[in-house]
Every structure is written in structure tokens, then in C-alpha cells.
Design a protein around this motif. Sequence first.
Motif, PDB file in Angstrom:
ATOM      1  N   ILE A   1       0.811  -1.343   0.036  1.00 59.89           N
ATOM      2  CA  ILE A   1      -0.008   0.050   0.027  1.00 59.89           C
ATOM      3  C   ILE A   1       0.943   1.253  -0.009  1.00 59.89           C
ATOM      4  CG2 ILE A   1      -1.901   1.164   1.114  1.00 59.89           C
ATOM      5  CD1 ILE A   1      -2.376  -1.265   3.025  1.00 59.89           C
ATOM      6  N   VAL A   2       0.906   1.782  -1.014  1.00 56.24           N
ATOM      7  CA  VAL A   2       1.835   2.995  -1.208  1.00 56.24           C
ATOM      8  C   VAL A   2       1.213   4.259  -0.805  1.00 56.24           C
ATOM      9  CG1 VAL A   2       3.223   4.467  -2.690  1.00 56.24           C
ATOM     10  CG2 VAL A   2       2.829   2.030  -3.323  1.00 56.24           C
ATOM     11  N   GLY A   3       1.900   5.121   0.098  1.00 54.88           N
ATOM     12  CA  GLY A   3       1.424   6.395   0.834  1.00 54.88           C
ATOM     13  C   GLY A   3       0.640   6.104   1.746  1.00 54.88           C
ATOM     14  N   THR A   4       0.353   5.217   2.361  1.00 56.58           N
ATOM     15  CA  THR A   4      -0.533   5.002   3.611  1.00 56.58           C
ATOM     16  C   THR A   4       0.412   5.156   4.893  1.00 56.58           C
ATOM     17  OG1 THR A   4      -1.981   3.656   2.629  1.00 56.58           O
ATOM     18  CG2 THR A   4      -2.218   3.775   4.982  1.00 56.58           C
ATOM     19  N   PHE A   5       1.623   4.296   5.046  1.00 55.71           N
ATOM     20  CA  PHE A   5       2.670   4.507   5.856  1.00 55.71           C
ATOM     21  C   PHE A   5       3.978   4.834   5.445  1.00 55.71           C
ATOM     22  CE2 PHE A   5      -0.675   1.161   7.128  1.00 55.71           C
ATOM     23  CZ  PHE A   5      -1.084   1.784   8.375  1.00 55.71           C
ATOM     24  N   ASP A   6       4.605   5.432   6.198  1.00 59.34           N
ATOM     25  CA  ASP A   6       6.217   5.663   5.910  1.00 59.34           C
ATOM     26  C   ASP A   6       7.035   4.610   6.141  1.00 59.34           C
ATOM     27  OD1 ASP A   6       5.227   8.465   5.446  1.00 59.34           O
ATOM     28  OD2 ASP A   6       5.355   8.830   7.692  1.00 59.34           O
ATOM     29  N   VAL A   7       6.849   3.903   6.933  1.00 67.42           N
ATOM     30  CA  VAL A   7       7.859   2.687   7.138  1.00 67.42           C
ATOM     31  C   VAL A   7       7.173   1.445   7.859  1.00 67.42           C
ATOM     32  CG1 VAL A   7       8.518   3.522   9.411  1.00 67.42           C
ATOM     33  CG2 VAL A   7      10.210   1.986   8.272  1.00 67.42           C
ATOM     34  N   VAL A   8       7.399   0.419   7.334  1.00 65.42           N
ATOM     35  CA  VAL A   8       6.860  -1.049   7.914  1.00 65.42           C
ATOM     36  C   VAL A   8       8.202  -1.747   8.587  1.00 65.42           C
ATOM     37  CG1 VAL A   8       5.657  -2.879   7.507  1.00 65.42           C
ATOM     38  CG2 VAL A   8       5.045  -1.043   6.118  1.00 65.42           C
ATOM     39  N   ILE A   9       8.150  -1.984   9.898  1.00 64.89           N
ATOM     40  CA  ILE A   9       9.136  -2.511  10.473  1.00 64.89           C
ATOM     41  C   ILE A   9       9.015  -3.922  10.987  1.00 64.89           C
ATOM     42  CG2 ILE A   9      10.919  -2.516  12.533  1.00 64.89           C
ATOM     43  CD1 ILE A   9      10.576   0.799  12.164  1.00 64.89           C
ATOM     44  N   TRP A  10       9.683  -4.972  10.691  1.00 65.43           N
ATOM     45  CA  TRP A  10       9.287  -6.324  11.009  1.00 65.43           C
ATOM     46  C   TRP A  10      10.504  -6.645  11.945  1.00 65.43           C
ATOM     47  CZ3 TRP A  10       5.712 -10.429   9.806  1.00 65.43           C
ATOM     48  CH2 TRP A  10       6.252 -11.551  10.075  1.00 65.43           C
ATOM     49  N   ILE A  11      10.607  -7.108  13.110  1.00 64.36           N
ATOM     50  CA  ILE A  11      11.462  -7.558  14.038  1.00 64.36           C
ATOM     51  C   ILE A  11      11.055  -8.951  14.395  1.00 64.36           C
ATOM     52  CG2 ILE A  11      12.758  -7.122  16.106  1.00 64.36           C
ATOM     53  CD1 ILE A  11      13.470  -4.976  14.076  1.00 64.36           C
ATOM     54  N   VAL A  12      12.070  -9.810  14.582  1.00 59.77           N
ATOM     55  CA  VAL A  12      12.004 -10.972  15.020  1.00 59.77           C
ATOM     56  C   VAL A  12      12.727 -10.947  16.469  1.00 59.77           C
ATOM     57  CG1 VAL A  12      12.426 -13.733  14.970  1.00 59.77           C
ATOM     58  CG2 VAL A  12      11.906 -12.108  12.908  1.00 59.77           C
TER      59      VAL A  12
END
Length: 121
Positions: A25-36
Motif C-alpha cells: 500500500i503506497v502512501g499510507t505508511f512511511d515505514v513498515v518494520i518487522w522484527i523477530v
Amino acid sequence: MGLHGMGGVGKTTLFKKIHNKFTEIVGTFDVVIWIVVSQGAKISKLQEDIAQKLHLCSDEWKNKNTSDKAADIHKVLKRKRFVFMLDDIWEKVDLEAIGVPDPTRDIGRKVALIFRKNKPV
Ligand SMILES: Nc1ncnc2c1ncn2[C@@H]1O[C@H](COP(=O)(O)OP(=O)(O)OP(=O)(O)O)[C@@H](O)[C@H]1O
Ligand SMILES: [Mg+2]
């Protein structure tokens, strides 16, 4: 949002699909962070993983103490609409100590957590 369940039921697989949707989804969020997180994870290790994603992680940064690192992470994330996804949580994780701002509806911040325990912590 929280998801919990015993090993192998498909939590990570489901969250990866949700993660991929968020990145599409472009433009809705600035950054998506996935951490294990994994068992016995230290705050400093989680902060370093987040800092890598936020391009904060210089040698100078690595020498800062935990609360200064938390302040830096907080400062950057505070300005962003972010999705923060933590996989494989075994023990309580202190998001405030890490520097993650509280999720809000108004400017679009989401925190999603996957717990390994059979009951939510
Ligand atoms: N809906 C599904 N249908 C069939 N196989 C699936 C499905 N979801 C996951 N799997 C398979 O089941 C296995 C375990 O999935 P996954 O790693 O997502 O589980 P998990 O709940 O995250 O486990 P853990 O708690 O050990 O991290 C993987 O091999 C995955 O490909
Ligand atoms: Mg998993």
C-alpha cells in the motif's frame, strides 16, 4: 493487534502476508518494520534491529546507552506513520523502553505482536 499460538500453527506465515500487504500500500505508511524477537532477546538487540531499518545505526550510535537510543528511535518514529510488527515474542517486551511511540489512530500507527505463549502476556 495481537496474535498468539503454539509453535508451528502458522502465525509467522499469516503475519508475513499482512506485512507484504502493508508494504504494497503506497502512501499510507512511511515505514513498515518487522522484527523477530526470539527467546531471551535484549532491549539493546531490538533497538539495533530497529535502528538498522531506520538508518540510524552508525558506530557512534551503537555506543550510546539504552535510554539515549530509545530517545533517538522515538524521535524518528514520532514523525512517521509506521507499522511495527514483532514476531516470536516469548517474554514481556517494553515498547516504551525500546523507544516505540504508542500506536495512534489519527496519524496511522499500528503495532502488531505475535506471542509464542498459548496465553497472551
Ligand atoms: N495456512 C497454511 N496451510 C498450510 N501450511 C501452512 C499454513 N500456514 C503455515 N503453514 C506451514 O506451517 C509451518 C509453520 O508455519 P509458521 O512458521 O508460520 O508457524 P509459527 O506459528 O510462526 O511457528 P513458531 O511459533 O514456531 O514461530 C510452515 O512450514 C508453513 O509453511
Ligand atoms: Mg513463527
